[in-house]
Design a protein around this motif. Structure first.
Motif, short mmCIF file in Angstrom:
data_model
loop_
_atom_site.label_atom_id
_atom_site.label_comp_id
_atom_site.label_asym_id
_atom_site.label_seq_id
_atom_site.Cartn_x
_atom_site.Cartn_y
_atom_site.Cartn_z
N TYR A 199 0.81 -1.23 0.00
CA TYR A 199 0.00 0.00 0.00
C TYR A 199 0.84 1.27 0.00
O TYR A 199 0.32 2.36 -0.16
CB TYR A 199 -0.92 0.00 1.23
N ALA A 240 -8.40 2.94 2.75
CA ALA A 240 -8.09 1.64 2.15
C ALA A 240 -6.59 1.38 2.05
O ALA A 240 -6.19 0.23 1.88
CB ALA A 240 -8.73 1.55 0.76
N MET A 271 -22.81 2.98 -7.92
CA MET A 271 -21.85 3.77 -7.16
C MET A 271 -22.01 5.27 -7.44
O MET A 271 -21.73 6.09 -6.57
CB MET A 271 -20.41 3.30 -7.43
N ILE A 323 -22.29 8.48 0.09
CA ILE A 323 -20.99 8.27 0.75
C ILE A 323 -20.22 9.60 0.83
O ILE A 323 -19.61 9.92 1.85
CB ILE A 323 -20.16 7.20 0.00
N SER A 373 -18.33 -10.51 -8.84
CA SER A 373 -19.21 -11.43 -8.11
C SER A 373 -20.54 -11.61 -8.84
O SER A 373 -21.04 -12.74 -8.96
CB SER A 373 -19.47 -10.92 -6.69
N ALA A 425 -11.27 -10.57 -4.35
CA ALA A 425 -9.96 -10.19 -3.81
C ALA A 425 -9.09 -11.44 -3.83
O ALA A 425 -9.02 -12.18 -2.86
CB ALA A 425 -10.11 -9.67 -2.38
N GLY A 457 -5.36 -8.60 0.81
CA GLY A 457 -4.43 -7.50 1.04
C GLY A 457 -3.19 -7.97 1.78
O GLY A 457 -3.24 -8.94 2.53
N PRO A 495 -14.38 -13.83 1.84
CA PRO A 495 -14.29 -13.03 0.60
C PRO A 495 -14.10 -11.55 0.88
O PRO A 495 -13.56 -10.82 0.05
CB PRO A 495 -15.63 -13.30 -0.09
N PHE A 496 -14.57 -11.09 2.05
CA PHE A 496 -14.43 -9.66 2.40
C PHE A 496 -13.32 -9.48 3.43
O PHE A 496 -13.21 -8.43 4.03
CB PHE A 496 -15.74 -9.14 2.98
N TYR A 543 -9.50 -4.63 9.12
CA TYR A 543 -9.43 -4.10 7.76
C TYR A 543 -10.46 -4.76 6.84
O TYR A 543 -10.32 -4.74 5.62
CB TYR A 543 -8.04 -4.34 7.17
N CYS A 581 -13.95 -5.56 4.74
CA CYS A 581 -14.57 -4.68 3.75
C CYS A 581 -15.69 -3.87 4.39
O CYS A 581 -16.68 -4.42 4.86
CB CYS A 581 -15.13 -5.52 2.61
N VAL A 582 -15.53 -2.56 4.33
CA VAL A 582 -16.53 -1.69 4.95
C VAL A 582 -17.79 -1.64 4.09
O VAL A 582 -18.88 -1.34 4.58
CB VAL A 582 -15.91 -0.28 5.21
N LEU A 635 -23.35 -3.22 1.32
CA LEU A 635 -23.81 -2.64 0.05
C LEU A 635 -23.62 -3.65 -1.08
O LEU A 635 -24.50 -3.82 -1.94
CB LEU A 635 -23.02 -1.35 -0.25
C1 HEM Z 1 -18.24 -8.40 -3.67
C2 HEM Z 1 -17.78 -7.19 -3.42
C3 HEM Z 1 -16.60 -6.85 -2.55
C4 HEM Z 1 -15.58 -7.65 -2.13
C5 HEM Z 1 -15.36 -9.12 -2.42
C6 HEM Z 1 -14.71 -6.82 -1.32
C7 HEM Z 1 -13.58 -7.28 -0.69
C8 HEM Z 1 -12.79 -6.50 0.12
C9 HEM Z 1 -11.63 -6.98 0.81
C10 HEM Z 1 -11.10 -8.40 0.77
C11 HEM Z 1 -11.11 -5.93 1.49
C12 HEM Z 1 -9.84 -5.93 2.34
C13 HEM Z 1 -8.69 -5.41 1.51
C14 HEM Z 1 -7.40 -5.49 2.28
O1 HEM Z 1 -7.15 -6.51 2.88
O2 HEM Z 1 -6.64 -4.56 2.25
C15 HEM Z 1 -11.94 -4.79 1.24
C16 HEM Z 1 -11.72 -3.54 1.78
C17 HEM Z 1 -12.48 -2.43 1.47
N1 HEM Z 1 -13.62 -2.39 0.69
FE1 HEM Z 1 -14.47 -3.97 -0.22
N2 HEM Z 1 -15.20 -5.55 -1.30
C18 HEM Z 1 -16.37 -5.53 -2.02
C19 HEM Z 1 -17.20 -4.44 -2.22
C20 HEM Z 1 -17.00 -3.18 -1.71
C21 HEM Z 1 -17.91 -2.07 -1.87
C22 HEM Z 1 -19.26 -2.10 -2.58
C23 HEM Z 1 -17.33 -0.99 -1.27
C24 HEM Z 1 -17.95 0.37 -1.20
C25 HEM Z 1 -17.30 1.50 -1.30
C26 HEM Z 1 -16.06 -1.43 -0.71
C27 HEM Z 1 -15.16 -0.63 -0.04
C28 HEM Z 1 -14.05 -1.10 0.62
C29 HEM Z 1 -13.15 -0.25 1.39
C30 HEM Z 1 -13.26 1.26 1.55
C31 HEM Z 1 -12.18 -1.09 1.93
C32 HEM Z 1 -11.02 -0.71 2.87
C33 HEM Z 1 -11.46 -1.05 4.28
C34 HEM Z 1 -10.44 -0.78 5.34
O3 HEM Z 1 -9.24 -0.79 5.07
O4 HEM Z 1 -10.85 -0.54 6.50
N3 HEM Z 1 -15.89 -2.76 -1.00
N4 HEM Z 1 -12.96 -5.16 0.40
#
Ligand code: HEM
Length: 552
Positions: free
Chosen positions: A162, A174, A238, A317, A359, A417, A421, A483-484, A489, A491-492, A496
């Motif tokens: 990062y 992020a 979005m 947002i 997805s 992902a 990360g 998956p999230f 950290y 997925c916020v 949604l």
């Molecule tokens: C199927 C859909 C999604 C998947 C699979 C997904 C997956 C992830 C994953 C794995 C991370 C962690 C990344 C890391 O480890 O650094 C993440 C972080 C994040 N995602 Fe998602 N995401 C999805 C949809 C979304 C949506 C719709 C948003 C809306 C804006 C979003 C916003 C973020 C943000 C801002 C972070 C950073 C969170 C943090 O560091 O606290 N994601 N996402």
């Protein structure tokens, strides 16, 4: 006379090479310092040339001195680096390909087909759960490590991946690696995704579903390319949820130029195979940055317009990002400068488009190939849908287990992902059972590898929604489904994303029967999928037919 001093010059140069490694390169992170390092070496080269020209003039001898001195310096430097990485580095005992132990440029080879994740899974098959995938980098395929690295109380921070991804030196939620800073940013983002905000976003998601259903009606009986429409759908969502703007991409039916810019942002990351310092170099020099800059300019302008004009009564947002900006500096969680606000605006699109559209594409890939699954989904949603539109909310959709079973299974098999990360271990290291991970090491826990691991999911490569409902035995360890990702950290935007997936799947199945287009067998989608850090699904043509039995 001077000519005889070449051995001495070369010895001094080799000594400098060794010292450069032992006193500088070996200590701390250098990923974000590529430009500075190159400039320092160019300066040294200028000084060396000036010194040599003074004694030798511009002559053949000058050239041979210069070349020999450079070779001595770089030869010693690289010899020392290689020897250190192989024989003395704290990761020397971990297995992995030789190339990866020597240089992170090995990622280029792994990403040669833009399928880094597939190569990584192969490495895990060869070397086991822990693989050294870079000089200072491990990939670990193990659920206990996932919990230890990402779970509550973990001291791990985001990894060096990062580091170069700041906005003019400011790190947004992020990408920030500072835990306290992340916590502040996260408070702001969580407001944007609390239940009240999500409620406000719901009609907008539904309106984009309606737009897509209109397009399906217009294309009835003709092939529709799923990943194309999924991307347009998510882009529109979005726009509405992020900035209260209707970009009309679905109505237009053509790819918005911004989507090309987004893809251009990710392509180098995917092609470099997580080799990150070249990205930092290009960012710092501005070379080849046109697409990135164009995307940033577009995103910054969106925020600037919102800051100037506001959107009375409309929550999105951007509302929360701008609100906290205005409350700064007294507000603890405030965004304290414009670069940071701009940096926060970009993930609204970057994190939320390709992840969700990938997805969606895979959900349709699996559902389109099974008429019986469509019938099951139809029957499952029927009690809700026959109550009328008002009864259909995100909450009521989330209570239909089959919808989530299908979505979970698609996300399990096709993680957006791909490798997750990167995280950095605390300086004292991390003990996970018998495994000791040394300190200050980048660690990846690839969700895709966990999801396909037979230790955690029986018949792991098969699409079996029943594992989430009637056949729980097919899930041996649910904690491996990430998956999230999990923890601080995670997925916020998870809720949604699920809202979009649930709404779209339910409304489409309610209104249409669909199947692969003639000549389509789904292989293109599998083969053309690319790991651009976020998985990008390949193409799939599907034909929709209005359901005659709606309501029956
Ligand atoms: C199927 C859909 C999604 C998947 C699979 C997904 C997956 C992830 C994953 C794995 C991370 C962690 C990344 C890391 O480890 O650094 C993440 C972080 C994040 N995602 Fe998602 N995401 C999805 C949809 C979304 C949506 C719709 C948003 C809306 C804006 C979003 C916003 C973020 C943000 C801002 C972070 C950073 C969170 C943090 O560091 O606290 N994601 N996402």
């Amino acid at each position: 006379m001077y000519a005889n001093s070449l051995p001495l010059h070369c010895t001094v140069a080799a000594g400098c090479g060794l010292l450069a490694h032992l006193l500088y390169f070996i200590h701390g992170e250098k990923d974000g310092k590529a430009l500075r390092i190159i400039i320092a070496h160019l300066n040294a080269e200028v000084l060396l040339s000036a010194y040599l020209i003074r004694y030798l003039g511009i002559s053949k001898q000058y050239l041979s001195f210069n070349t020999a001195i450079n070779l001595s310096y770089f030869g010693a430097l690289f010899f020392s680096i290689v020897a250190y990485r192989l024989a003395f580095h704290r990761l020397r005992h971990f297995p992995g390909p030789l190339g990866a132990k020597l240089t992170k440029a090995y990622g280029l080879w792994m990403a040669r087909n833009v399928k880094y994740i597939d190569e990584l899974c192969k490495l895990h098959q060869t070397y086991g759960d822990v693989v050294r995938v870079g000089p200072n980098e491990l990939s670990i395929r193990n659920v206990e490590t996932l919990l230890a690295v990402n779970g509550p109380g973990s001291k791990c921070t985001k990894g060096t991946f990062y580091e170069p991804l700041s906005e003019q030196g400011e790190y947004a939620l992020a990408v920030t690696r500072d835990k306290a800073h992340h916590k502040q940013r996260r408070q702001v983002w969580e407001k944007a995704f609390n239940s009240k905000s999500l409620k406000a976003y719901e009609p907008r998601v539904k309106s984009s579903v309606d737009d897509l259903l209109s397009q399906i009606a217009a294309h009835e009986g003709k092939p529709m390319e799923v990943s194309h429409w999924a991307l347009l759908f998510v882009f529109d969502v979005m726009g509405k949820v992020g900035f209260s703007e209707d970009w009309g991409a679905v109505k237009d039916g053509r790819p918005n130029p911004i989507l090309h810019l987004l893809e251009a942002l990710f392509t180098p990351l995917g092609r470099l195979g997580r080799w990150i310092w070249p990205i930092g170099f290009f960012v710092d020099t501005g070379l080849g940055n046109e697409d990135r800059e164009a995307f940033e300019a577009w995103s910054n302008k969106l925020l600037a317009v919102r800051q100037k004009e506001g959107r009375e009564g409309s929550i999105d947002i951007a509302t929360f990002l701008i609100e906290s900006f205005h409350e700064a500096p007294n507000f603890k969680a405030g965004l304290h400068n414009q670069n940071l606000l701009n940096g926060e605006g970009q993930p609204v699109m970057i994190a939320a488009t390709d992840t969700v559209s990938n997805s969606i594409s895979w959900v349709f890939y699996h559902v389109a190939r099974s008429a019986s699954l469509q019938r099951e989904i139809y029957q499952a949603i029927k009690p809700l849908f026959t109550q009328g539109d008002e009864a259909i909310t995100h909450i009521s959709l989330s209570q239909i287990p089959l919808l989530d079973a299908v979505i979970n299974e698609a996300m399990r098999l096709h993680s957006s992902a791909t490798v997750g990360g990167s995280r950095m271990t605390p300086s004292e290291g991390l003990q996970v059972g018998d495994l000791y991970i040394p300190g200050d090491v980048n660690v990846y826990i690839p969700p895709h590898a966990l999801h396909l691991d037979e230790r955690y999911f029986e018949r792991a490569t098969e699409f079996l929604p029943e594992r989430w409902m009637t056949a729980p035995k097919l899930i041996k360890d649910k904690r491996a489904f990430a998956p999230f990702t999990i923890g601080t950290y995670n997925c916020v935007g998870r809720q949604l994303a699920l809202m979009e997936l649930r709404y779209l799947l339910a409304y489409t199945v309610w209104n249409y029967e669909f199947a692969y287009a003639p000549g389509e067998n789904g292989r293109r989608m599998e083969e053309e999928s690319l790991d651009l850090v976020i998985m990008k699904a390949g193409k799939l043509d599907v034909v929709f037919k209005k359901r005659e039995s709606v309501g029956l």
